[in-house]
Each structure stands twice: as structure tokens, then as C-alpha cells.
Enzyme design. Structure first.
Site, PDB file in Angstrom:
ATOM      1  N   GLY A  45     -10.981 -15.393 -29.489  1.00  0.00           N
ATOM      2  CA  GLY A  45     -11.024 -15.526 -31.010  1.00  0.00           C
ATOM      3  C   GLY A  45     -11.030 -13.955 -31.340  1.00  0.00           C
TER       4      GLY A  45
ATOM      5  CB  CYS B 151     -17.642  -9.614 -29.189  1.00  0.00           C
ATOM      6  SG  CYS B 151     -17.136  -9.154 -30.805  1.00  0.00           S
ATOM      7  CG  LEU B 152     -11.472  -9.446 -27.886  1.00  0.00           C
ATOM      8  CD1 LEU B 152     -10.362  -9.903 -28.614  1.00  0.00           C
ATOM      9  CD2 LEU B 152     -11.289  -9.005 -26.453  1.00  0.00           C
TER      10      LEU B 152
ATOM     11  CG  HIS C  42     -18.452 -14.697 -32.052  1.00  0.00           C
ATOM     12  ND1 HIS C  42     -19.107 -14.357 -30.968  1.00  0.00           N
ATOM     13  CD2 HIS C  42     -17.498 -13.797 -32.307  1.00  0.00           C
ATOM     14  CE1 HIS C  42     -18.748 -12.761 -30.718  1.00  0.00           C
ATOM     15  NE2 HIS C  42     -17.808 -12.754 -31.409  1.00  0.00           N
ATOM     16  CD  GLU C  43     -13.954 -14.858 -33.489  1.00  0.00           C
ATOM     17  OE1 GLU C  43     -13.521 -13.721 -34.165  1.00  0.00           O
ATOM     18  OE2 GLU C  43     -14.391 -14.860 -32.187  1.00  0.00           O
TER      19      GLU C  43
ATOM     20  CG  HIS D 280     -16.467 -10.983 -35.989  1.00  0.00           C
ATOM     21  ND1 HIS D 280     -17.031  -9.528 -35.815  1.00  0.00           N
ATOM     22  CD2 HIS D 280     -16.100 -11.449 -34.757  1.00  0.00           C
ATOM     23  CE1 HIS D 280     -17.189  -9.604 -34.473  1.00  0.00           C
ATOM     24  NE2 HIS D 280     -16.500 -10.789 -33.802  1.00  0.00           N
TER      25      HIS D 280
HETATM   26 ZN    ZN Z   1     -16.418 -11.077 -31.828  1.00  0.00          ZN
END
Ligand code: ZN
Length: 191
Positions: free
Chosen positions: A46, A110-111, A152-153, A156
């Protein structure tokens, strides 16, 4: 489509609150295309627009990518059968309108927090209202990993990272580690 640079913590842009999209036009679709390409190039399932520095309420996801896929090299991933197994999802202005009392625990990554993982509890199910790739209103009842990923997204978009759910001590340790990683990277480039 272009692969964009993913911002990593600590970076204050990641803490910005993203703005609603007024119109799902060609520019927003282009952004979603770039985000998906960026996601497929990275080991993730994601990505929120703010992670590529755009403060708009846009998310792309593909939870169909298994952890096995993520570990394989790009040549393998681009094989025909892998392309067919891709199931991209696009969410514009997503809103959670219901969350279950039941919790689900998942080791999140997480990226924007490379190589950091932690077990996070979130509602096991949620109901989301959003606009799709074509700007059409949609609703989705999500469960398990899909529900975790959406929550989670959406976090952000509010400037929240999963480390915000950890103890102050654990969170500071992770940020310290990431600051050091960034510094090391810079040193490498300079050399
Ligand atoms: Zn993330």
C-alpha cells in the site's frame, strides 16, 4: 507512468494532513498510475500520496502481492502470470464509516519506515466509503489484512505513522535508527 521517490521518516512532509480531492481528473489518474508503479517497484502492498510528497487524499494498494512476490527480483515479478495476479485498488477521499470492536493484530511495515516492523492492533473489520479510479462513489467492507492495510494508509492521510501507536521509547528508538540510516546513505553518496 513514473516511479516516484518515497519519503522516509524523519521527514515533516509525512506529518502533513492531506487535502480532499475535488475532482478525479487526468492529473489524479496520472498520480495514481505513478503511485502504483512506485508501489510495484518497492516491497510494499500500500502507498499513500503523501509518501511521494503529494498532500492529496489518494491511496493505492495491492494486497494480492504476497510476501514471496516481494522478495523476488523484478524480472520474475514481470512475468506474465505475475502480472495477471496483480489486483490494484485505488481509493480517493477514503473515509472509514464503521469499525468493528474485534481487533486484529498484524506485524506492520511501511515503505516510509524501511526495515522497521511492529505488531499493531487495529479493528478487524471496517467499512469504507471512497471514490474509485474513475471518480465513482464506492463502498467496501474490509476484513483482516485488507482492513489493516486500509486503516494504515488512511492514517498516512492524517499524518499518522504506525510507530505512533508504540511506546514513546520504542518510537524514539526507531526514529533514531532511521535518522542514522539516512545519514549513512548520504555519506555513501558523498564518497
Ligand atoms: Zn505506510
Amino acid at each position: 507512468m513514473t516511479i516516484r521517490k518515497i519519503l522516509t521518516e524523519p521527514n515533516k512532509i509525512l506529518r502533513e494532513k492531506s487535502l480532499r480531492v475535488e475532482n478525479v481528473n487526468k492529473d489524479i489518474q496520472q498520480l495514481m498510475g505513478d503511485m502504483l508503479e512506485t508501489l510495484y517497484d518497492a516491497p510494499g502492498i500500500g502507498l499513500a500520496a503523501i509518501q511521494v510528497g503529494v498532500a492529496k487524499r489518494v491511496i493505492v494498494m495491492d494486497i494480492n502481492r504476497s510476501r514471496n512476490d516481494i522478495g523476488r527480483d523484478k524480472e520474475d515479478i514481470n512475468k506474465k502470470e505475475d502480472r495477471e495476479s496483480k489486483k490494484p485498488m485505488y481509493f480517493v477521499n477514503p473515509e472509514i464509516i464503521w469499525k468493528s470492536e474485534d481487533k486484529f493484530s498484524y506485524e506492520e511495515g511501511c515503505l516510509s519506515l524501511p526495515n522497521q516492523f511492529a505488531e499493531i492492533d487495529r479493528p478487524k473489520q471496517c467499512h469504507v466509503k471512497y471514490l474509485d479510479y474513475n471518480g465513482h462513489p464506492q463502498e467496501l467492507r474490509a476484513d483482516g489484512l485488507l482492513a489493516t492495510c486500509i486503516q494504515h494508509e488512511i492514517d498516512h492521510l492524517e499524518g499518522i505513522l504506525f510507530i505512533d501507536y508504540l511506546s514513546k521509547l520504542k518510537k524514539e528508538m526507531i526514529i533514531k535508527k532511521l535518522s542514522k540510516q539516512t545519514k549513512d546513505n548520504i555519506e555513501r553518496i558523498v564518497v
